[in-house]
Design a protein around this motif. Structure first.
Motif, PDB file in Angstrom:
ATOM      1  N   VAL A 166      73.328  58.073  29.902  1.00 47.74           N
ATOM      2  CA  VAL A 166      74.261  59.057  29.911  1.00 47.74           C
ATOM      3  C   VAL A 166      73.519  60.170  28.908  1.00 47.74           C
ATOM      4  CG1 VAL A 166      76.350  59.899  29.134  1.00 47.74           C
ATOM      5  CG2 VAL A 166      76.073  57.687  30.128  1.00 47.74           C
ATOM      6  N   ASN A 167      73.321  61.401  29.702  1.00 46.47           N
ATOM      7  CA  ASN A 167      72.660  62.297  28.720  1.00 46.47           C
ATOM      8  C   ASN A 167      73.904  63.264  28.330  1.00 46.47           C
ATOM      9  OD1 ASN A 167      69.539  62.004  29.045  1.00 46.47           O
ATOM     10  ND2 ASN A 167      70.387  61.878  31.226  1.00 46.47           N
ATOM     11  N   ILE A 168      73.878  63.885  27.192  1.00 47.01           N
ATOM     12  CA  ILE A 168      74.873  64.943  26.804  1.00 47.01           C
ATOM     13  C   ILE A 168      74.151  66.144  26.160  1.00 47.01           C
ATOM     14  CG2 ILE A 168      75.669  63.359  24.609  1.00 47.01           C
ATOM     15  CD1 ILE A 168      78.375  64.741  25.355  1.00 47.01           C
ATOM     16  N   ASP A 169      74.477  67.193  26.330  1.00 43.31           N
ATOM     17  CA  ASP A 169      74.202  68.430  25.456  1.00 43.31           C
ATOM     18  C   ASP A 169      75.018  69.433  26.061  1.00 43.31           C
ATOM     19  OD1 ASP A 169      70.980  69.157  24.136  1.00 43.31           O
ATOM     20  OD2 ASP A 169      72.478  70.894  24.946  1.00 43.31           O
ATOM     21  N   MET A 170      75.216  70.537  25.237  1.00 42.93           N
ATOM     22  CA  MET A 170      76.101  71.497  25.400  1.00 42.93           C
ATOM     23  C   MET A 170      75.343  72.625  26.121  1.00 42.93           C
ATOM     24  SD  MET A 170      77.130  72.892  21.499  1.00 42.93           S
ATOM     25  CE  MET A 170      78.302  73.936  21.835  1.00 42.93           C
ATOM     26  N   ALA A 171      74.057  72.558  26.126  1.00 40.84           N
ATOM     27  CA  ALA A 171      73.223  73.714  26.488  1.00 40.84           C
ATOM     28  C   ALA A 171      73.086  73.335  28.004  1.00 40.84           C
ATOM     29  CB  ALA A 171      71.937  73.815  26.143  1.00 40.84           C
ATOM     30  N   HIS A 172      73.736  73.898  29.067  1.00 40.76           N
ATOM     31  CA  HIS A 172      73.630  73.636  30.460  1.00 40.76           C
ATOM     32  C   HIS A 172      72.239  73.879  30.892  1.00 40.76           C
ATOM     33  CE1 HIS A 172      77.958  72.592  31.404  1.00 40.76           C
ATOM     34  NE2 HIS A 172      78.063  73.348  30.243  1.00 40.76           N
ATOM     35  N   GLN A 183      63.795  64.479  38.733  1.00 38.73           N
ATOM     36  CA  GLN A 183      63.104  64.640  40.140  1.00 38.73           C
ATOM     37  C   GLN A 183      61.341  64.534  40.165  1.00 38.73           C
ATOM     38  OE1 GLN A 183      64.891  68.247  41.393  1.00 38.73           O
ATOM     39  NE2 GLN A 183      67.128  67.472  41.082  1.00 38.73           N
ATOM     40  N   LEU A 184      60.928  65.248  39.064  1.00 35.65           N
ATOM     41  CA  LEU A 184      59.508  65.408  39.176  1.00 35.65           C
ATOM     42  C   LEU A 184      58.964  64.001  38.807  1.00 35.65           C
ATOM     43  CD1 LEU A 184      58.772  68.170  36.595  1.00 35.65           C
ATOM     44  CD2 LEU A 184      58.090  68.234  38.935  1.00 35.65           C
ATOM     45  N   ASN A 185      59.674  63.026  38.378  1.00 30.75           N
ATOM     46  CA  ASN A 185      59.025  61.683  38.137  1.00 30.75           C
ATOM     47  C   ASN A 185      59.813  60.687  39.186  1.00 30.75           C
ATOM     48  OD1 ASN A 185      57.564  61.496  35.429  1.00 30.75           O
ATOM     49  ND2 ASN A 185      59.372  62.866  35.091  1.00 30.75           N
ATOM     50  N   GLY A 186      60.184  61.132  40.321  1.00 35.22           N
ATOM     51  CA  GLY A 186      60.956  60.320  41.335  1.00 35.22           C
ATOM     52  C   GLY A 186      62.040  59.705  40.992  1.00 35.22           C
ATOM     53  N   ILE A 187      62.772  59.920  40.013  1.00 35.38           N
ATOM     54  CA  ILE A 187      63.948  59.197  39.458  1.00 35.38           C
ATOM     55  C   ILE A 187      65.173  60.023  40.238  1.00 35.38           C
ATOM     56  CG2 ILE A 187      65.282  58.540  37.447  1.00 35.38           C
ATOM     57  CD1 ILE A 187      62.746  58.908  35.961  1.00 35.38           C
ATOM     58  N   THR A 188      65.767  59.159  40.813  1.00 36.62           N
ATOM     59  CA  THR A 188      66.784  59.517  41.645  1.00 36.62           C
ATOM     60  C   THR A 188      68.198  59.117  41.407  1.00 36.62           C
ATOM     61  OG1 THR A 188      66.499  58.119  43.541  1.00 36.62           O
ATOM     62  CG2 THR A 188      65.286  60.325  43.734  1.00 36.62           C
ATOM     63  N   SER A 189      68.178  57.952  40.452  1.00 36.60           N
ATOM     64  CA  SER A 189      69.520  57.315  40.383  1.00 36.60           C
ATOM     65  C   SER A 189      69.411  57.039  38.660  1.00 36.60           C
ATOM     66  CB  SER A 189      69.976  56.236  41.149  1.00 36.60           C
ATOM     67  OG  SER A 189      68.793  55.133  41.149  1.00 36.60           O
ATOM     68  N   GLY A 190      70.363  56.553  38.235  1.00 36.89           N
ATOM     69  CA  GLY A 190      70.616  55.860  37.095  1.00 36.89           C
ATOM     70  C   GLY A 190      70.959  56.988  35.904  1.00 36.89           C
ATOM     71  N   ALA A 191      70.997  58.185  36.104  1.00 40.03           N
ATOM     72  CA  ALA A 191      71.016  58.988  35.050  1.00 40.03           C
ATOM     73  C   ALA A 191      72.498  60.193  35.144  1.00 40.03           C
ATOM     74  CB  ALA A 191      69.869  59.963  34.701  1.00 40.03           C
ATOM     75  N   GLN A 192      73.104  60.383  34.146  1.00 42.22           N
ATOM     76  CA  GLN A 192      74.382  61.314  34.039  1.00 42.22           C
ATOM     77  C   GLN A 192      73.949  62.522  33.049  1.00 42.22           C
ATOM     78  OE1 GLN A 192      77.331  57.762  33.485  1.00 42.22           O
ATOM     79  NE2 GLN A 192      78.523  59.685  34.245  1.00 42.22           N
ATOM     80  N   PHE A 193      74.572  63.500  33.424  1.00 42.64           N
ATOM     81  CA  PHE A 193      74.036  64.770  32.764  1.00 42.64           C
ATOM     82  C   PHE A 193      75.522  65.496  32.592  1.00 42.64           C
ATOM     83  CE2 PHE A 193      70.706  63.766  35.850  1.00 42.64           C
ATOM     84  CZ  PHE A 193      69.517  63.626  34.903  1.00 42.64           C
ATOM     85  N   LEU A 194      75.987  65.511  31.364  1.00 42.07           N
ATOM     86  CA  LEU A 194      77.378  65.960  31.003  1.00 42.07           C
ATOM     87  C   LEU A 194      76.929  66.901  29.885  1.00 42.07           C
ATOM     88  CD1 LEU A 194      78.891  62.256  29.888  1.00 42.07           C
ATOM     89  CD2 LEU A 194      78.585  63.630  32.142  1.00 42.07           C
ATOM     90  N   GLY A 195      77.395  68.093  30.345  1.00 37.90           N
ATOM     91  CA  GLY A 195      77.303  69.439  29.544  1.00 37.90           C
ATOM     92  C   GLY A 195      78.368  69.680  28.870  1.00 37.90           C
ATOM     93  N   HIS A 196      78.718  68.962  27.668  1.00 37.56           N
ATOM     94  CA  HIS A 196      79.760  68.875  26.704  1.00 37.56           C
ATOM     95  C   HIS A 196      79.231  68.984  25.226  1.00 37.56           C
ATOM     96  CE1 HIS A 196      82.001  67.560  30.113  1.00 37.56           C
ATOM     97  NE2 HIS A 196      81.803  66.277  29.911  1.00 37.56           N
ATOM     98  N   ASP A 197      80.336  69.512  24.433  1.00 37.02           N
ATOM     99  CA  ASP A 197      80.092  69.617  22.928  1.00 37.02           C
ATOM    100  C   ASP A 197      80.365  67.854  22.541  1.00 37.02           C
ATOM    101  OD1 ASP A 197      80.235  69.759  20.367  1.00 37.02           O
ATOM    102  OD2 ASP A 197      81.564  71.290  20.216  1.00 37.02           O
ATOM    103  N   LEU A 198      79.452  67.411  21.877  1.00 38.48           N
ATOM    104  CA  LEU A 198      79.735  66.115  21.645  1.00 38.48           C
ATOM    105  C   LEU A 198      80.827  65.922  20.873  1.00 38.48           C
ATOM    106  CD1 LEU A 198      78.655  63.038  21.303  1.00 38.48           C
ATOM    107  CD2 LEU A 198      77.342  63.940  19.445  1.00 38.48           C
TER     108      LEU A 198
END
Length: 312
Positions: A166-172, A183-198
């Motif tokens: 789970v990746n969280i950062d307020m900088a979209h 994508q550059l590393n061929g990783i297509t699943s397993g990661a979430q990207f949350l653009g939030h203020d922690l």
């Protein structure tokens, strides 16, 4: 700047992105304002201050001479100078060009960087050992990557066999680059990207847990995002609720004016359950006259239930 010129004269341009000269470490008197990095195929020189026209000319000549010695004629010099004054940065292309889509490598991983916009380029070279540690300890884990920036820790974790990150950062925009890095590393699943203020998203972050590994690599002082003296205690007190028993936290403090003891003291006050296991070494290229002034990366662990039950 003689030590910098000597470093250029003896440098072998590497395949991976890495630091080549670290005047900021204080080991080269008179060169404290200078650094030299390789972001292949580009040399990047940074000065923390104004660079005179004479310095720019001398640097360009030195880089051209070394490029001619170590590279075939069909590989011309690509070099960039960044100056940082009063919190602002200015970038000048000294020779050649910067790739429009600039991808560099580190230990087989690929990352998108940008040397011409802003102070930060997309990949912090001093965190190489941190990424290696994460990759080596990620097998089968669920990871929370706080202040994820361009998500290099997430790439390292998933390359190391993590089940989910789970990746969280307020900088979209940074998170968007992070998605490209996966994508550059061929990783297509397993990661979430949350653009939030922690600090306004603890409920969601907690519900997605608990985690085997929590990575905290906040900016040292960024108004509106994180101020170390105020926000580290707020962050540390949440760790026991985020971690699984036996889970680890990787705590990264890159503020030269704040000593390592700061983290020890606030951990003891805010999360006394956690045990500090080690401080990770920094890359040798980032050697510093003061361990307290250098990047500080601590590994802490929440004891397992068995350890708690057997404690005296």
């Amino acid at each position: 700047m003689q030590a910098l010129l000597d470093a250029i004269a003896s440098a072998n341009f590497p395949t991976d992105a890495q630091r080549l000269f670290h005047g900021r470490g204080g080991l080269y008197p008179g060169c404290e304002a200078w650094t030299l990095d390789a972001f292949p195929p580009v040399w990047l020189v940074t000065k923390f201050g104004e660079a005179s026209p004479e310095e720019v000319a001398t640097l360009t000549t030195a880089l051209q001479a070394r490029q001619a010695q170590i590279a075939p004629p069909e590989k011309p010099l690509n070099a960039v100078l960044q100056t940082r004054v009063a919190g602002r940065s200015e970038t000048t292309v000294l020779a050649g060009a910067v790739p429009e889509r600039h991808v560099v490598t580190e230990d087989g991983a690929r990352y998108l960087v940008n040397l011409t916009r802003g102070k930060n380029h997309g990949l912090f070279l001093d965190m190489t050992e941190g990424r290696r540690w994460v990759q080596a300890h990620a097998q089968g884990t669920k990871v929370l990557n706080l202040f994820a920036y361009t998500c290099s820790f997430s790439v390292a974790a998933l390359r190391g066999g993590a089940k989910a990150v789970v990746n969280i950062d307020m900088a979209h925009p940074a998170l968007a680059t992070g998605q490209h890095n996966h994508q550059l590393n061929g990783i297509t699943s397993g990661a979430q990207f949350l653009g939030h203020d922690l600090f306004s998203s603890w409920g969601k972050v907690t519900r997605l847990g608990p985690y085997d590994l929590v990575i905290a690599d906040p900016p040292s002082h960024q108004k509106g995002s994180f101020v170390a003296a105020k926000d580290w205690p707020r962050l540390l007190r949440r760790l026991p609720d985020l971690l699984k028993p036996g889970g680890h936290a990787l705590l990264c403090l890159n503020a030269p004016e704040i000593p390592e003891q700061f983290l020890h003291d606030h951990l003891a006050a805010q999360a006394p359950e956690l045990v500090i296991e080690q401080r990770l070494p920094n890359p040798s290229a980032f050697a510093d006259v003061s361990a307290d002034r250098a990047l500080k990366v601590l590994v802490a662990r929440l004891p397992s239930l068995g350890e708690i039950n057997h404690s005296p």
